[in-house]
Every structure is written in C-alpha cells, then in structure tokens.
Design a protein around this motif. Structure first.
Motif, PDB file in Angstrom:
ATOM      1  N   GLU A  17       4.479  12.355 -22.389  1.00  0.00           N
ATOM      2  CA  GLU A  17       4.208  11.187 -21.550  1.00  0.00           C
ATOM      3  C   GLU A  17       3.618  11.702 -20.239  1.00  0.00           C
ATOM      4  O   GLU A  17       3.890  12.838 -19.846  1.00  0.00           O
ATOM      5  CB  GLU A  17       5.507  10.408 -21.303  1.00  0.00           C
ATOM      6  N   HIS A  18       2.782  10.868 -19.612  1.00  0.00           N
ATOM      7  CA  HIS A  18       2.272  11.266 -18.294  1.00  0.00           C
ATOM      8  C   HIS A  18       3.443  11.398 -17.336  1.00  0.00           C
ATOM      9  O   HIS A  18       4.347  10.566 -17.333  1.00  0.00           O
ATOM     10  CB  HIS A  18       1.298  10.214 -17.755  1.00  0.00           C
ATOM     11  N   CYS A  53      10.766  10.672 -10.092  1.00  0.00           N
ATOM     12  CA  CYS A  53       9.838   9.543  -9.904  1.00  0.00           C
ATOM     13  C   CYS A  53      10.088   8.397 -10.878  1.00  0.00           C
ATOM     14  O   CYS A  53       9.629   7.288 -10.642  1.00  0.00           O
ATOM     15  CB  CYS A  53       8.394  10.012  -9.985  1.00  0.00           C
ATOM     16  N   LEU A  54      10.794   8.655 -11.972  1.00  0.00           N
ATOM     17  CA  LEU A  54      11.075   7.638 -13.000  1.00  0.00           C
ATOM     18  C   LEU A  54       9.788   7.112 -13.637  1.00  0.00           C
ATOM     19  O   LEU A  54       9.733   5.983 -14.121  1.00  0.00           O
ATOM     20  CB  LEU A  54      11.901   6.472 -12.428  1.00  0.00           C
ATOM     21  N   GLY A  55       8.767   7.942 -13.648  1.00  0.00           N
ATOM     22  CA  GLY A  55       7.471   7.511 -14.159  1.00  0.00           C
ATOM     23  C   GLY A  55       7.294   7.666 -15.661  1.00  0.00           C
ATOM     24  O   GLY A  55       6.530   6.938 -16.270  1.00  0.00           O
ATOM     25  N   VAL A  59       9.153   7.184 -18.430  1.00  0.00           N
ATOM     26  CA  VAL A  59      10.241   6.660 -19.255  1.00  0.00           C
ATOM     27  C   VAL A  59       9.793   6.232 -20.651  1.00  0.00           C
ATOM     28  O   VAL A  59       8.638   5.904 -20.893  1.00  0.00           O
ATOM     29  CB  VAL A  59      10.947   5.463 -18.580  1.00  0.00           C
ATOM     30  N   TYR A  83      15.808   2.518 -20.652  1.00  0.00           N
ATOM     31  CA  TYR A  83      14.755   3.508 -20.452  1.00  0.00           C
ATOM     32  C   TYR A  83      15.369   4.868 -20.172  1.00  0.00           C
ATOM     33  O   TYR A  83      16.356   4.986 -19.447  1.00  0.00           O
ATOM     34  CB  TYR A  83      13.875   3.108 -19.263  1.00  0.00           C
ATOM     35  N   GLY A 101      13.399  -1.728 -14.481  1.00  0.00           N
ATOM     36  CA  GLY A 101      12.084  -1.287 -14.034  1.00  0.00           C
ATOM     37  C   GLY A 101      10.988  -1.788 -14.950  1.00  0.00           C
ATOM     38  O   GLY A 101      11.240  -2.516 -15.910  1.00  0.00           O
ATOM     39  N   ASN A 102       9.750  -1.402 -14.624  1.00  0.00           N
ATOM     40  CA  ASN A 102       8.584  -1.948 -15.324  1.00  0.00           C
ATOM     41  C   ASN A 102       8.283  -1.224 -16.635  1.00  0.00           C
ATOM     42  O   ASN A 102       8.728  -0.097 -16.869  1.00  0.00           O
ATOM     43  CB  ASN A 102       7.368  -1.898 -14.400  1.00  0.00           C
ATOM     44  N   LEU A 103       7.466  -1.909 -17.433  1.00  0.00           N
ATOM     45  CA  LEU A 103       7.040  -1.410 -18.732  1.00  0.00           C
ATOM     46  C   LEU A 103       6.205  -0.128 -18.564  1.00  0.00           C
ATOM     47  O   LEU A 103       5.302  -0.096 -17.747  1.00  0.00           O
ATOM     48  CB  LEU A 103       6.172  -2.515 -19.359  1.00  0.00           C
ATOM     49  N   PRO A 104       6.487   0.937 -19.351  1.00  0.00           N
ATOM     50  CA  PRO A 104       5.611   2.118 -19.288  1.00  0.00           C
ATOM     51  C   PRO A 104       4.255   1.833 -19.963  1.00  0.00           C
ATOM     52  O   PRO A 104       4.183   0.869 -20.728  1.00  0.00           O
ATOM     53  CB  PRO A 104       6.392   3.180 -20.059  1.00  0.00           C
ATOM     54  N   PRO A 105       3.237   2.630 -19.736  1.00  0.00           N
ATOM     55  CA  PRO A 105       3.190   3.764 -18.810  1.00  0.00           C
ATOM     56  C   PRO A 105       3.259   3.318 -17.346  1.00  0.00           C
ATOM     57  O   PRO A 105       2.708   2.293 -16.971  1.00  0.00           O
ATOM     58  CB  PRO A 105       1.839   4.428 -19.113  1.00  0.00           C
ATOM     59  N   ARG A 106       3.954   4.154 -16.563  1.00  0.00           N
ATOM     60  CA  ARG A 106       4.227   3.779 -15.179  1.00  0.00           C
ATOM     61  C   ARG A 106       3.442   4.573 -14.144  1.00  0.00           C
ATOM     62  O   ARG A 106       3.485   4.233 -12.955  1.00  0.00           O
ATOM     63  CB  ARG A 106       5.717   3.979 -14.891  1.00  0.00           C
ATOM     64  N   THR A 107       2.842   5.676 -14.543  1.00  0.00           N
ATOM     65  CA  THR A 107       2.078   6.457 -13.566  1.00  0.00           C
ATOM     66  C   THR A 107       0.742   6.866 -14.172  1.00  0.00           C
ATOM     67  O   THR A 107       0.616   6.979 -15.386  1.00  0.00           O
ATOM     68  CB  THR A 107       2.791   7.767 -13.138  1.00  0.00           C
ATOM     69  N   ILE A 125       6.811   1.623 -10.887  1.00  0.00           N
ATOM     70  CA  ILE A 125       8.145   1.874 -11.422  1.00  0.00           C
ATOM     71  C   ILE A 125       8.909   0.545 -11.487  1.00  0.00           C
ATOM     72  O   ILE A 125       9.678   0.311 -12.409  1.00  0.00           O
ATOM     73  CB  ILE A 125       8.908   2.898 -10.543  1.00  0.00           C
TER      74      ILE A 125
END
Lengths: 262, 305
Positions: A225-226, A234-236, A238, A245, B55-61, B72
C-alpha cells in the motif's frame, strides 16, 4: 525488535534483467534483526523530489548485508537504480510484522507450506523460503508471460519444487497462479494442517485468501500500500479487516487471510 | 554565549520553539525508537474527537510534486480511550502536551472535549482543529470569521487552559480569521492546516484518494504558509505557531523571520523522524552565529529588500 534510522553503505546495485534490480547494503543491525516479510523504508535521494521514502521488502540477508530486489517503475525506483556502490542510503528498518513460520508437524507430500508469488511477490517470499529449513515449501510463481517469471532459479537452488503459471501459457500452467493453486490443493486433498504464504497483486491475494478459506487452510498474505511514514504514525496505509482498519506498515504488511475483509 | 531558545505561547512556556504538528506524530510513542522525545518543545497529538472514528476510505495518501495528499479523516480512538491508553505515555515525557480536538457534527462536541481535558494538569494546551479539510463539509468553521469567533468563545468559557486555534489556508483573508480567533480569546493561532487538493490516476480516470479530495502538505505549500504567517503577524498580537512544509532549519527560519513565535514540523516527520531534533540544533547554531541572545531578535525580523 525496534527499527532504526541509519546511513547504510551500498555494496552493489545491479540490473538483473529488464527493469529488475538487486541492491545490497551494509547494515549488521538490520541484517541481524530482519524477519521474512519485513521491509525497509528508503530515502532514495536527499532532494524533496520524490518527497517520500520508498518501502521495499527484504529479499534476504547474509552476515551484515541486506539484499533487496526491486522493479524500476517510477521516479523513486529510477533514482534508486542510479545510486552507486560506496554511496550511503538513508534507511529505516526493519519495519512491520513479517510471516510466522510453520511448526514441525506440517506436511503435504513432504511440503510444509505453499508459497504463492505473483509478479514481484518473490521478493519477500525467497527470504521466507530460506528460513523454512525443516521442510522445503512448494513454490507457485505467477506472471503474465515467461519473461516476467521471477526468482524461479533461486527457489530451485534452495531445493524447493517450483511450479509456474503464466497468463499466456508461455511457461508452465496456462492461466492464473490461483487456478494452479486450486489444482495443487485438489490433487493433495489433505491440506488441513498446511499453510499458504502469498505476496503479489491485491486481486491475486484476495483469490488466494478465498481458496485458503474454502479449503480451511491458514493463509498469510503480504500486502502492499502507498505509505507516507512506514512507522505507524500517519494512518495512511490502512486496509479493512474484521476488526476495523489496520495499518499495512505496522500491523502488517503480513495479515492472516481470515482477518481481511477486502 | 549559549542562546536562550525558550518562548512563551499564551499561558505556557516552551524550552524551545520546535513542536511537532498534529496528525504527523501519532501519539509520540511511534517516534520513540528514533529520537529523544524529551528534547522537543512540545508535542501536538493526533486530533481527538468525542467518539472513536474509523477514518476515511483508503487509499488515504499519495505523493505529489514536492508534497503529498492525505485524507485520513481524523481516525482516532475517541476521547475516553485517548485519556486511558494514549495520554499516560505523553504525561511521562515531562514536556508540554497539546491535545488537538475537533467536532464532527456539532460544535457542541468541543465543550465535551474541553471539559474532559480541562481537568488534566499535564495537558498544557488545547489546539482547536477547526480546519480539517477531510470531513466532507461544505464549509469549515475556520472559513468564516463569525463561526470562528463563536466557536473559540464557546471553548474559552469552559477552560482556563491555553487555546491554540488552527486555521485553514483555504480562505480569502487569513488575517480576518486570525483576528476573529484573537478577539474571542484564543491564546495563539496555528497556521497553516493543509490546502485542499486532488490528484487523478489518468489510466483508471479515478481520484488517487478514496475520498476524492484531500489535504496537501509538504515543501510544495511552504511559500503559501510563509505569506499567511507574515500577513497574520502584521494584524494580530497573539503568538503564531507556523507550519507548512518545514523540512529543515533553513525552512524553519523563514517562518520565524515571517513572524512565527514557534514552529511545527509536520510532513517532514514522515520522511526524517529526526527532522525536529535537527531543527533544534540548527536553530541554536544559527542564533549563536548571529549573536542572538534569545528569540526576540529573530521572530518577525523581516526587513524590506
């Protein structure tokens, strides 16, 4: 084991074939702590372009050397491929939760486990196969075409049986590696205490997880995942699981197939 | 001569003016393997809400030119679990802890959060996050001077703690909003939050972020941040905590010179976990080289060219 941020000297960085490269760097600390399935997060340049680190799975270790296997796909990996032996890389690692190794009692026609590698998925799985010393795993490798089949010789050199699936039939089984997996399991029929380990594209992992669940077999899947940080801040990165998540970088990258909800 | 790096932000003193920005430092324990956390001027936590949020749906970044987008969506365990499970570690550090708080549906949620945190002595300040771009709102509280004034006034009545109001750069006039926060009793303002942004996968023709739009951060937004700090510094008297693409001592100095009394390191934490500590040593060296006894000679020292 805790990760560290280090400046690691590049020992070698060579094109293996096409866009596939091997890089070795010196770090007794990371080599000593690394477990199969873990990764390192690399700042490929000192510039702000590209801004973020690049997470790469650990392909192997030897004494104080860490080996990576990567495909040049974008700006980050292209810059990495231009880095020269003797230069220093800013590396954070080892990161994440790796694979759990199977116990002694696992058998399937002499195989303790099946490793399913799709595309670049052989990168972490070769490291895992090296650690499976009690019994050699069966290796299934999937690729679009013969020239994209990766790590087959390295797995064979470890003494493992290797079966190949290509989408166009140019090598081995014609079809998806997951169809080959189903066929192998049908022929074996005693998969109860077997483990499946897989790394590859998300649709392949999802199919592996379904096949494993249908056959009541445990599966461990390494996800990609990115990531922005790689250290759980960062919780990015998930992924959806039965318990909400979870972070691919810190809770994973290896997850149980039963846990993921896709 | 050893320079004095201390600075006062409203009601509390920092031993140095280098903090870490909300949402980029988790709850600090994530960074314990990499740096001595006690050296930081202050820590701002990930934003806390009343109820837990997935939190929000991935992808997040996703990465962008010299920056990154994130959405996020304020994933956090909620105030009760935060106090139970995350705050004990922060309390032990012995440095100022600033808890970032936000409302989701109703500004009244700020009153619940503020009254919970008001009783905890180790919480040095509350940062009012009224500028998160990832909650799918038509308008943020900090995009309206009247809404900002009302929200800050509401919290001001409930707590004596230092209040820091974090503002959005997506406004016509940042100084107008900063003034509203000041008049309502905010002790300081933090600027800037991320800028709204979007990135598209041209092969799939889909947004690269699950929630479509996101917040842009990193060096790409630094000039925007520096200008807004300079503008606000000319209009308000309360201290400004500056942030937006600070990567190293050179970029941090721009913010002090523009008028920030303290700075926050954000996205840089993701790339170099040691960035904040390196900026503290860089600041000491810069002050010594320029014969600065304390920060008063640096903050807002911008001259005409």
């Amino acid at each position: 084991m805790l990760p560290e941020q280090i400046k690691a000297k590049i020992i070698s960085n060579k094109r293996f074939k096409d866009n596939y490269w091997h890089l070795e760097f010196e770090s007794g600390l990371i080599a000593g702590r690394a477990l199969p399935g873990q990764f390192v997060n690399i700042k490929v340049s000192d510039d702000v372009e590209p801004l973020l680190r690049r997470p790469l799975s650990i392909h192997g270790t030897q004494s104080s050397k860490v080996r990576l296997f990567y495909e040049v796909l974008g700006m980050g990996t292209r810059i990495l491929s231009n880095r020269r032996p003797g230069e220093f890389l800013d590396v954070i690692g080892p990161l994440g939760n790796g694979f759990s190794l199977p116990g002694k009692g696992h058998r399937l026609g002499g195989q303790a486990a099946i490793l399913v590698a799709g595309g670049m998925g052989g990168a972490p799985l070769l490291f895992l196969a090296k650690k499976m010393i009690l019994s050699k795993p069966l290796i299934l490798i999937g690729a679009r075409t013969k020239s994209k089949v990766l790590c087959a010789q390295e797995f064979k050199a470890l003494g493992s049986a290797v079966k190949i699936a290509t989408d166009d039939g140019s090598a081995g089984f014609k079809g998806r590696v997951t169809e080959l997996l189903s066929q192998v399991l049908r022929e074996a029929k005693n998969g109860g205490d077997l483990s499946i380990y897989a790394c590859g594209p998300r649709p392949m992992l999802k199919a592996v997880s379904k096949i494993a669940c249908d056959n009541n077999i445990d599966s461990q899947l390494s996800l990609e995942e990115h990531m922005a940080c790689g250290i759980g801040a960062c919780l990015g990165c998930v992924v959806a699981t039965k318990s909400g998540y979870k972070m691919v970088c810190k809770d994973g990258p290896v997850f149980s197939g039963k846990e993921l909800t896709w | 001569m050893k320079p004095d790096l201390s600075v006062r932000i409203g009601k509390f003193d920092l031993k140095n003016p280098v903090m870490v920005a909300s949402g980029t430092f988790g709850y600090a324990e994530e960074f314990a393997p990499f740096i001595d956390l006690k050296k930081l001027g202050a820590i701002v936590t990930k934003t806390i809400t009343v109820s837990p949020r997935l939190g929000n749906l991935p992808p997040r970044t996703c990465e962008t030119p010299a920056g990154m987008l994130n959405s996020i969506g304020l994933e956090n365990p909620g105030i009760d679990k935060f106090i139970r499970e995350k705050l004990p570690f922060l309390k032990k550090l012995g440095i100022p802890v600033i808890v970032s708080i936000a409302s989701i549906d109703d500004p009244g949620e700020f009153t619940v959060l503020a009254s919970h945190l008001d009783k905890i002595k180790e919480v040095s300040a509350l940062e009012l996050n009224i500028s998160c771009p990832n909650l799918h709102k038509d308008k943020l509280i900090s995009q309206d001077a009247k809404d900002t004034f009302e929200l800050v006034s509401l919290v001001r009545k409930l707590t004596q703690k230092c209040l820091i109001t974090k503002l959005s750069p997506n406004v016509t006039s940042i100084s107008e909003i900063a003034l509203a926060a000041e008049r309502a009793g905010s002790d300081a303002v933090a600027l800037i939050n991320t800028l709204g942004g979007m990135s598209i996968d041209i092969d799939k023709r889909t947004p690269k972020i699950g929630s479509w739009s996101a917040g842009l951060s990193g060096p790409a937004i630094r000039p925007v941040a520096v200008k807004m700090i300079w503008e606000a510094h000319n209009k308000i008297k309360i201290p400004i905590i500056g942030m937006g693409g600070i990567m190293d001592i050179q970029s941090a100095l721009e913010f002090f010179i523009a008028g920030a009394s303290a700075i926050s390191v954000g996205t840089a934490n993701f790339i170099n976990p040691r960035a904040s500590i390196e900026i503290i040593s860089g600041l000491k060296a810069y002050m010594a080289d320029n014969n600065m006894r304390d920060l008063s000679g640096l903050i807002g020292s911008l001259r005409a060219c």
